[in-house]
Scaffold this active site. Structure first.
Site, mmCIF file in Angstrom:
data_model
loop_
_atom_site.group_PDB
_atom_site.id
_atom_site.type_symbol
_atom_site.label_atom_id
_atom_site.label_comp_id
_atom_site.label_asym_id
_atom_site.label_seq_id
_atom_site.Cartn_x
_atom_site.Cartn_y
_atom_site.Cartn_z
ATOM 1 C CD1 TRP A 92 -2.452 -2.048 1.671
ATOM 2 C CD2 TRP A 92 -3.047 -0.957 -0.189
ATOM 3 N NE1 TRP A 92 -3.523 -2.712 1.107
ATOM 4 C CE2 TRP A 92 -3.913 -2.058 -0.028
ATOM 5 C CE3 TRP A 92 -3.224 -0.128 -1.300
ATOM 6 C CZ2 TRP A 92 -4.939 -2.353 -0.938
ATOM 7 C CZ3 TRP A 92 -4.249 -0.414 -2.206
ATOM 8 C CH2 TRP A 92 -5.088 -1.511 -2.015
ATOM 9 C CG ASP B 20 -3.451 4.260 3.712
ATOM 10 O OD1 ASP B 20 -4.523 4.137 4.348
ATOM 11 O OD2 ASP B 20 -3.224 3.631 2.660
ATOM 12 C CE LYS C 27 -9.552 -2.380 3.457
ATOM 13 N NZ LYS C 27 -8.433 -1.609 2.995
HETATM 14 C C1 LIG Z 1 -7.838 -1.228 1.659
HETATM 15 C C2 LIG Z 1 -6.670 -0.304 1.656
HETATM 16 C C3 LIG Z 1 -6.460 0.635 0.633
HETATM 17 C C4 LIG Z 1 -7.346 0.717 -0.586
HETATM 18 O O1 LIG Z 1 -8.553 1.281 -0.300
HETATM 19 P P1 LIG Z 1 -9.587 1.648 -1.482
HETATM 20 O O2 LIG Z 1 -10.848 1.898 -0.742
HETATM 21 O O3 LIG Z 1 -9.662 0.471 -2.404
HETATM 22 O O4 LIG Z 1 -9.091 2.854 -2.164
HETATM 23 C C5 LIG Z 1 -5.374 1.477 0.742
HETATM 24 N N1 LIG Z 1 -4.554 1.440 1.805
HETATM 25 C C6 LIG Z 1 -4.721 0.544 2.794
HETATM 26 C C7 LIG Z 1 -3.778 0.531 3.945
HETATM 27 C C8 LIG Z 1 -5.786 -0.342 2.763
HETATM 28 O O5 LIG Z 1 -5.961 -1.237 3.745
#
Ligand SMILES: *Cc1c(COP(=O)(O)O)cnc(C)c1O
Length: 360
Positions: free
Chosen positions: A102, A172, A196
């Site tokens: 990510w 993030d 999540k």
């Molecule tokens: C799930 C996830 C993403 C992607 O999220 P989207 O909703 O598909 O844009 C990005 N970063 C992390 C750490 C994630 O767990």
């Protein structure tokens, strides 16, 4: 009705009481005669839902008054572009710390918008550990430093907060927001997709220190301009109203659980069950540096990979779903977000022991 133990990495399990309440309120929210889905985002009912959702999040995370909370769309992958578009303009440069898939994706996307440097990378350990702060080569002239606090695919997590001096730290937190208490003051900006730990997909939460606003590149789409969204209370465009409502119910549920300290303890207890088993076993392995292991996403591999299908089939037969590892790394992955009950992890551990004794 029977509910499974859903180990999906996202969209993921939600607290059952939240789903029940949403079902109860589906046709008629609080005597309004409407579903939340049918409400104008400018109406007094939805404005109250929105305000309550933000207030509960502020309370849970102890978000200081000089931070804006934005409810946006586009997900974390959208934010990979939206963050640099809004923040990099101050100096034209940004630092990225690479700890897995990510953060690598974030770094790659940011290159379009300015001069982007890799301040540290865990490449040499194949992303099985977080690079120590002493190894980071930070640019004091960077507009921000970007990290991913929990690598959902690789299963590594920051258990310390980097010190970036006066350069704002951007994180993030898609897969570990609300899973533990953090000090928001140590961050310039936090972003997270909701699916999540917070609610349904379609909602992205951005928590940003006010003084960082106002440096958007001229190419920034207005709907993705933090300053315009902050001034409009996230209603510059139609926000993801139903997802905000569900997130609000989740926030209240987390509050009822005792807040983030209590949730963190619960999450530690769940993760310990799994890691203790993995450490004691020669049949399964995890491979992540102990001090950097994720409390949310636990990847593991069977020593004998020819047994993968049998393992997954047996799990499914016991009502444990979505344990297959991410396609880029293979093996298994148990995502054990806030809403995964400890009973789910206990059932998984029990099954893993049985499978090992039958096949080991
Ligand atoms: C799930 C996830 C993403 C992607 O999220 P989207 O909703 O598909 O844009 C990005 N970063 C992390 C750490 C994630 O767990």
């Amino acid at each position: 009705m029977s509910r499974v133990f859903n180990f999906s990495a996202g969209p993921a399990v939600l607290p059952e009481p939240v789903l029940r309440q949403a079902a109860d309120e589906m046709l008629d929210w609080h005597g309004s005669g409407m579903s939340v889905m049918e409400m104008s985002h400018r109406g007094k009912e939805f404005i109250s839902i929105h305000a309550q959702t933000e207030a509960t999040l502020r309370e849970l995370m102890d978000i200081p008054a000089d931070y804006k909370v934005l409810f946006m769309q586009g997900g974390a992958i959208g934010e990979n572009a939206i963050v640099p578009m809004n923040l990099i303009g101050r100096t034209g440069r940004a630092d990225y710390v690479l700890t897995g898939d990510w953060s690598k994706k974030s770094h790659k996307e940011a290159k379009t918008y300015g001069q982007v440097q890799v301040a540290a990378t865990a490449e040499s350990s194949k992303f099985t550990a977080i690079p120590k702060q002493a190894e980071w080569k930070l640019d004091p002239g960077a507009a921000y430093v970007h990290i991913c606090s929990n690598e959902t695919i690789g299963g590594v997590q920051f258990h310390w907060t980097p010190d970036t001096g006066s350069v704002p730290l951007v994180a993030d937190m898609s897969s570990d927001i609300l899973s533990r208490a953090i000090d928001v003051r140590k961050y310039g900006l936090i972003y997270a997709g909701a699916q999540k730990n917070m609610g349904p997909s379609g909602l992205t939460v951005v928590i940003v220190r006010q003084d960082l606003l106002g440096h958007a590149l001229p190419i920034t789409p207005t709907a993705f301009n933090y300053k315009l969204q902050a001034e409009a209370d996230s209603m510059y465009n139609t926000p993801p109203t139903y997802a905000i409502y569900i997130a609000g119910l989740v926030f209240q549920h987390v509050k009822k659980m005792g807040g983030l300290k209590a949730v963190e303890e619960h999450n530690r207890a769940k993760a310990k069950l799994l890691y203790d088993l993995l450490d004691a076993s020669s049949f399964y392995r995890n491979g992540i540096a102990r001090e950097d292991r994720s409390l949310m996403n636990v990847p593991f591999w069977l020593k004998d990979e020819t047994k993968n299908e049998a393992f997954l089939k047996g799990a499914e037969a016991r009502g444990m779903l979505q344990l297959k590892g991410h396609r880029s790394v293979g093996g298994m992955r148990a995502s054990i977000y806030n809403a995964m009950p400890i009973e789910g992890v206990q059932a998984l551990v029990q099954y893993m022991k049985e499978f090992e004794s039958q096949h080991g």
